[in-house]
Design a protein around this motif. Structure first.
Motif, short mmCIF file in Angstrom:
data_model
loop_
_atom_site.label_atom_id
_atom_site.label_comp_id
_atom_site.label_asym_id
_atom_site.label_seq_id
_atom_site.Cartn_x
_atom_site.Cartn_y
_atom_site.Cartn_z
N LEU A 30 19.45 1.71 -3.31
CA LEU A 30 18.45 2.42 -2.53
C LEU A 30 19.19 3.54 -1.81
O LEU A 30 20.18 3.30 -1.11
CB LEU A 30 17.80 1.49 -1.50
N GLU A 31 18.73 4.77 -2.01
CA GLU A 31 19.39 5.93 -1.41
C GLU A 31 18.54 6.50 -0.28
O GLU A 31 17.32 6.63 -0.41
CB GLU A 31 19.64 7.01 -2.46
N VAL A 32 19.21 6.83 0.81
CA VAL A 32 18.58 7.52 1.94
C VAL A 32 19.32 8.85 2.07
O VAL A 32 20.55 8.87 2.09
CB VAL A 32 18.72 6.70 3.24
N ALA A 33 18.58 9.97 2.11
CA ALA A 33 19.23 11.28 2.07
C ALA A 33 18.58 12.24 3.07
O ALA A 33 17.41 12.10 3.43
CB ALA A 33 19.13 11.86 0.66
N ARG A 34 19.39 13.20 3.50
CA ARG A 34 18.89 14.25 4.41
C ARG A 34 19.69 15.52 4.19
O ARG A 34 20.90 15.47 3.98
CB ARG A 34 19.02 13.80 5.85
N GLN A 42 12.24 1.62 10.12
CA GLN A 42 11.93 2.94 9.60
C GLN A 42 13.16 3.83 9.63
O GLN A 42 13.88 3.89 10.63
CB GLN A 42 10.81 3.56 10.44
N LEU A 43 13.40 4.54 8.52
CA LEU A 43 14.51 5.48 8.41
C LEU A 43 14.04 6.89 8.07
O LEU A 43 14.79 7.85 8.25
CB LEU A 43 15.51 5.03 7.33
N THR A 74 15.88 13.81 15.43
CA THR A 74 17.22 13.20 15.34
C THR A 74 17.27 11.86 16.06
O THR A 74 18.35 11.32 16.28
CB THR A 74 18.29 14.14 15.93
N ASP A 75 16.10 11.31 16.42
CA ASP A 75 16.08 9.99 17.06
C ASP A 75 16.44 8.90 16.06
O ASP A 75 17.02 7.87 16.41
CB ASP A 75 14.69 9.68 17.64
N LYS A 115 14.74 2.86 13.24
CA LYS A 115 13.71 2.72 14.27
C LYS A 115 13.09 1.33 14.08
O LYS A 115 12.43 1.06 13.08
CB LYS A 115 12.66 3.81 14.10
N VAL A 116 13.39 0.44 15.03
CA VAL A 116 12.88 -0.93 15.01
C VAL A 116 12.54 -1.28 16.45
O VAL A 116 13.38 -1.78 17.18
CB VAL A 116 13.94 -1.94 14.50
N SER A 117 11.36 -0.96 16.89
CA SER A 117 10.98 -1.12 18.31
C SER A 117 12.08 -0.61 19.23
O SER A 117 12.43 -1.22 20.23
CB SER A 117 10.62 -2.57 18.64
N GLY A 118 12.66 0.48 18.86
CA GLY A 118 13.79 1.12 19.55
C GLY A 118 14.66 1.77 18.48
O GLY A 118 14.31 1.75 17.29
#
Length: 169
Positions: free
Chosen positions: A113-117, A54-55, A62-63, A137-140
Motif C-alpha cells: 500500500l503506497e501513500v504519496a504526496r 486517515q492519511l 499539514t496536520d 488522523k485518529v481522533s487526534g
C-alpha cells in the motif's frame, strides 16, 4: 521506520481497547477504539469498522498525511514530532499538494500500500529537507512513520515523497 504509535493504533483497532498514544505535541492521549458488533445485516448496508485512521490529507493541510521537516535527529521508535516545513509559497515554505492513498497492489508474493504526496518549492531559494513523516488522523494527530534522509528541493523544483507499507509472504 514505523513507530510505536503505529503499532498502538493497530493494537487498539484490533482489540477495541483504549491505548495511550503520544500526539504530535508530545501530550499523552488515551484513544478509545470502539468495538462494533452487528447481529444482523441488510444487503447493501455498510460494514462498520472499530476505528478510522486517515492519511489522505487535502492540498495545503499539514496536520496529517505526509509531511517533511528540518530535523536531522536520528529516528527512534518513540518519535512523535516532526519539525515541519510549513505550507506556502513564501521563503522557507513548500507547497503541499494532497496526500494520496493508492490502491493495494498484489504482485506475486508481495502486497503493498503506497501513500504519496507531491511538494513544490515556489520560492526563490533552495530548501533543505532532512526528515519525512506520516501523521495519522485518529481522533487526534499522531506521527506513525519517520525517516531521515537529507535532500534539497531547488527553487522551482518538485519533491515527490512516498511511503510503502509492504509485506512479502
Amino acid at each position: 521506520m514505523l513507530l510505536r504509535n503505529y503499532y498502538l493504533i493497530l493494537e487498539g483497532g484490533f482489540t477495541g481497547r483504549t491505548k495511550t498514544l503520544t500526539n504530535v505535541s508530545g501530550t499523552k492521549v488515551d484513544v478509545y477504539f470502539k468495538e462494533y458488533s452487528r447481529s444482523w445485516f441488510v444487503a447493501g448496508s455498510p460494514t462498520y469498522c472499530g476505528f478510522y485512521m486517515q492519511l489522505n490529507s487535502p492540498e495545503g493541510n499539514t496536520d496529517y498525511g505526509i509531511v517533511v521537516g528540518t530535523s536531522d535527529t536520528p529516528v527512534s521508535l518513540y518519535d512523535y514530532y516532526i519539525n515541519k516545513i510549513p505550507h506556502g509559497t513564501s521563503s522557507g515554505q513548500l507547497y503541499y499538494y494532497a496526500t494520496e492513498v493508492k490502491d493495494v497492489v498484489v504482485n506475486g508474493n508481495i502486497i503493498e500500500l503506497e501513500v504519496a504526496r507531491k511538494l513544490s518549492n515556489q520560492t526563490d531559494d533552495d530548501i533543505l529537507v532532512n526528515e519525512f513523516g506520516v501523521i495519522a488522523k485518529v481522533s487526534g494527530y499522531f506521527l506513525i512513520a519517520r525517516e531521515v534522509s537529507p535532500t534539497t528541493v531547488p527553487s522551482g523544483g518538485l519533491l515527490e515523497v512516498s511511503f510503502k507499507f509492504k509485506t512479502t509472504v
